[in-house]
Scaffold this motif. Sequence first.
Motif, PDB file in Angstrom:
ATOM      1  N   ALA A  19      77.702  62.169  36.791  1.00  0.00           N
ATOM      2  CA  ALA A  19      77.591  61.765  38.193  1.00  0.00           C
ATOM      3  C   ALA A  19      76.135  61.491  38.560  1.00  0.00           C
ATOM      4  O   ALA A  19      75.833  60.500  39.227  1.00  0.00           O
ATOM      5  N   ALA A  20      75.236  62.359  38.104  1.00  0.00           N
ATOM      6  CA  ALA A  20      73.815  62.164  38.395  1.00  0.00           C
ATOM      7  C   ALA A  20      73.276  60.929  37.682  1.00  0.00           C
ATOM      8  O   ALA A  20      72.539  60.136  38.268  1.00  0.00           O
ATOM      9  N   GLY A  21      73.634  60.756  36.421  1.00  0.00           N
ATOM     10  CA  GLY A  21      73.137  59.622  35.644  1.00  0.00           C
ATOM     11  C   GLY A  21      73.633  58.282  36.155  1.00  0.00           C
ATOM     12  O   GLY A  21      72.930  57.276  36.069  1.00  0.00           O
ATOM     13  N   LEU A  22      74.855  58.254  36.668  1.00  0.00           N
ATOM     14  CA  LEU A  22      75.428  57.008  37.178  1.00  0.00           C
ATOM     15  C   LEU A  22      75.202  56.827  38.677  1.00  0.00           C
ATOM     16  O   LEU A  22      75.541  55.784  39.226  1.00  0.00           O
ATOM     17  N   ASP A  23      74.661  57.862  39.315  1.00  0.00           N
ATOM     18  CA  ASP A  23      74.439  57.851  40.761  1.00  0.00           C
ATOM     19  C   ASP A  23      75.751  57.578  41.503  1.00  0.00           C
ATOM     20  O   ASP A  23      75.821  56.718  42.380  1.00  0.00           O
ATOM     21  N   LEU A  24      76.799  58.324  41.094  1.00  0.00           N
ATOM     22  CA  LEU A  24      78.119  58.204  41.706  1.00  0.00           C
ATOM     23  C   LEU A  24      78.575  59.569  42.199  1.00  0.00           C
ATOM     24  O   LEU A  24      78.178  60.593  41.650  1.00  0.00           O
ATOM     25  N   PRO A  25      79.443  59.599  43.203  1.00  0.00           N
ATOM     26  CA  PRO A  25      79.986  60.876  43.659  1.00  0.00           C
ATOM     27  C   PRO A  25      80.830  61.544  42.566  1.00  0.00           C
ATOM     28  O   PRO A  25      81.456  60.865  41.747  1.00  0.00           O
ATOM     29  N   ILE A  26      80.860  62.872  42.584  1.00  0.00           N
ATOM     30  CA  ILE A  26      81.625  63.642  41.592  1.00  0.00           C
ATOM     31  C   ILE A  26      83.091  63.218  41.575  1.00  0.00           C
ATOM     32  O   ILE A  26      83.685  63.069  40.524  1.00  0.00           O
ATOM     33  N   GLY A  27      83.673  63.025  42.747  1.00  0.00           N
ATOM     34  CA  GLY A  27      85.087  62.649  42.830  1.00  0.00           C
ATOM     35  C   GLY A  27      85.377  61.350  42.107  1.00  0.00           C
ATOM     36  O   GLY A  27      86.406  61.214  41.433  1.00  0.00           O
ATOM     37  N   VAL A  28      84.484  60.387  42.221  1.00  0.00           N
ATOM     38  CA  VAL A  28      84.660  59.100  41.536  1.00  0.00           C
ATOM     39  C   VAL A  28      84.563  59.302  40.030  1.00  0.00           C
ATOM     40  O   VAL A  28      85.382  58.788  39.262  1.00  0.00           O
ATOM     41  N   VAL A  29      83.590  60.081  39.577  1.00  0.00           N
ATOM     42  CA  VAL A  29      83.408  60.317  38.147  1.00  0.00           C
ATOM     43  C   VAL A  29      84.633  61.039  37.579  1.00  0.00           C
ATOM     44  O   VAL A  29      85.098  60.717  36.488  1.00  0.00           O
ATOM     45  N   ARG A  30      85.187  61.985  38.324  1.00  0.00           N
ATOM     46  CA  ARG A  30      86.388  62.685  37.855  1.00  0.00           C
ATOM     47  C   ARG A  30      87.548  61.713  37.638  1.00  0.00           C
ATOM     48  O   ARG A  30      88.256  61.792  36.639  1.00  0.00           O
ATOM     49  N   VAL A  31      87.752  60.798  38.571  1.00  0.00           N
ATOM     50  CA  VAL A  31      88.835  59.822  38.431  1.00  0.00           C
ATOM     51  C   VAL A  31      88.577  58.910  37.237  1.00  0.00           C
ATOM     52  O   VAL A  31      89.468  58.651  36.418  1.00  0.00           O
ATOM     53  N   LEU A  32      87.335  58.430  37.100  1.00  0.00           N
ATOM     54  CA  LEU A  32      87.008  57.527  35.994  1.00  0.00           C
ATOM     55  C   LEU A  32      87.155  58.229  34.644  1.00  0.00           C
ATOM     56  O   LEU A  32      87.689  57.652  33.691  1.00  0.00           O
ATOM     57  N   VAL A  33      86.688  59.469  34.553  1.00  0.00           N
ATOM     58  CA  VAL A  33      86.834  60.226  33.299  1.00  0.00           C
ATOM     59  C   VAL A  33      88.306  60.478  33.019  1.00  0.00           C
ATOM     60  O   VAL A  33      88.758  60.384  31.865  1.00  0.00           O
ATOM     61  N   GLY A  34      89.082  60.779  34.046  1.00  0.00           N
ATOM     62  CA  GLY A  34      90.521  60.956  33.863  1.00  0.00           C
ATOM     63  C   GLY A  34      91.182  59.712  33.284  1.00  0.00           C
ATOM     64  O   GLY A  34      92.050  59.802  32.408  1.00  0.00           O
ATOM     65  N   ASP A  35      90.762  58.542  33.750  1.00  0.00           N
ATOM     66  CA  ASP A  35      91.265  57.280  33.194  1.00  0.00           C
ATOM     67  C   ASP A  35      90.920  57.161  31.715  1.00  0.00           C
ATOM     68  O   ASP A  35      91.745  56.741  30.899  1.00  0.00           O
ATOM     69  N   LEU A  36      89.673  57.515  31.383  1.00  0.00           N
ATOM     70  CA  LEU A  36      89.218  57.399  29.994  1.00  0.00           C
ATOM     71  C   LEU A  36      89.928  58.399  29.086  1.00  0.00           C
ATOM     72  O   LEU A  36      90.199  58.097  27.923  1.00  0.00           O
ATOM     73  N   VAL A  37      90.232  59.588  29.600  1.00  0.00           N
ATOM     74  CA  VAL A  37      90.988  60.570  28.816  1.00  0.00           C
ATOM     75  C   VAL A  37      92.390  60.021  28.546  1.00  0.00           C
ATOM     76  O   VAL A  37      92.887  60.081  27.419  1.00  0.00           O
ATOM     77  N   ALA A  38      93.028  59.473  29.582  1.00  0.00           N
ATOM     78  CA  ALA A  38      94.368  58.904  29.432  1.00  0.00           C
ATOM     79  C   ALA A  38      94.368  57.744  28.434  1.00  0.00           C
ATOM     80  O   ALA A  38      95.328  57.571  27.678  1.00  0.00           O
ATOM     81  N   GLY A  39      93.299  56.966  28.427  1.00  0.00           N
ATOM     82  CA  GLY A  39      93.187  55.840  27.493  1.00  0.00           C
ATOM     83  C   GLY A  39      92.656  56.237  26.132  1.00  0.00           C
ATOM     84  O   GLY A  39      92.466  55.385  25.266  1.00  0.00           O
ATOM     85  N   GLU A  40      92.395  57.522  25.925  1.00  0.00           N
ATOM     86  CA  GLU A  40      91.903  58.082  24.664  1.00  0.00           C
ATOM     87  C   GLU A  40      90.546  57.523  24.236  1.00  0.00           C
ATOM     88  O   GLU A  40      90.264  57.366  23.058  1.00  0.00           O
ATOM     89  N   PHE A  41      89.698  57.219  25.226  1.00  0.00           N
ATOM     90  CA  PHE A  41      88.329  56.805  24.930  1.00  0.00           C
ATOM     91  C   PHE A  41      87.408  58.018  24.835  1.00  0.00           C
ATOM     92  O   PHE A  41      86.411  57.979  24.132  1.00  0.00           O
ATOM     93  N   VAL A  42      87.734  59.070  25.591  1.00  0.00           N
ATOM     94  CA  VAL A  42      86.946  60.300  25.582  1.00  0.00           C
ATOM     95  C   VAL A  42      87.895  61.492  25.588  1.00  0.00           C
ATOM     96  O   VAL A  42      89.084  61.354  25.870  1.00  0.00           O
ATOM     97  N   HIS A  43      87.353  62.661  25.262  1.00  0.00           N
ATOM     98  CA  HIS A  43      88.085  63.907  25.482  1.00  0.00           C
ATOM     99  C   HIS A  43      87.159  64.879  26.194  1.00  0.00           C
ATOM    100  O   HIS A  43      85.946  64.706  26.199  1.00  0.00           O
ATOM    101  N   VAL A  44      87.758  65.869  26.816  1.00  0.00           N
ATOM    102  CA  VAL A  44      87.005  66.822  27.623  1.00  0.00           C
ATOM    103  C   VAL A  44      87.132  68.193  26.996  1.00  0.00           C
ATOM    104  O   VAL A  44      88.222  68.622  26.625  1.00  0.00           O
ATOM    105  N   THR A  45      85.998  68.854  26.839  1.00  0.00           N
ATOM    106  CA  THR A  45      85.999  70.225  26.349  1.00  0.00           C
ATOM    107  C   THR A  45      85.459  71.123  27.442  1.00  0.00           C
ATOM    108  O   THR A  45      84.724  70.688  28.315  1.00  0.00           O
ATOM    109  N   ARG A  46      85.838  72.356  27.353  1.00  0.00           N
ATOM    110  CA  ARG A  46      85.396  73.319  28.344  1.00  0.00           C
ATOM    111  C   ARG A  46      84.469  74.319  27.673  1.00  0.00           C
ATOM    112  O   ARG A  46      84.753  74.774  26.571  1.00  0.00           O
TER     113      ARG A  46
END
Length: 131
Positions: A81-108
Amino acid sequence: MSADGQGRSHWFDDEAGPVVRPYAMTRGRTTSAGQHRLDLIAVVVTEPHADDPDADSTLSPEHVDIVDMCRDTPQSVAELAAGLDLPIGVVRVLVGDLVAGEFVHVTRPVPPAELPDESILRDVINGLRAL
């Protein structure tokens, strides 16, 4: 007559450039599949098989930027969010799209409650030294 007296209204300075509302980047969505796992410290990692996200016409430039940012170094949602200068909510939605499309995965990260107790580690070290 408008706010500037010349027939136009200024909602931002001329130097700000074009303004795109966050909901336009997410196509009006405020959630995505799997978003419940995307807190600020969730780490986003590009999938090894994610070849060229530019070739996928369904991805926005922001999607491509996220994949590229996470390719060499995994990034937290907050860092993205900081690097892209976007709100957290927007980044969460975009990352969710990428996870669904199997471009990225999320670790905790490991929660502190699940980490070994420091006293146990010291006892192990002392026991090893005693050998």
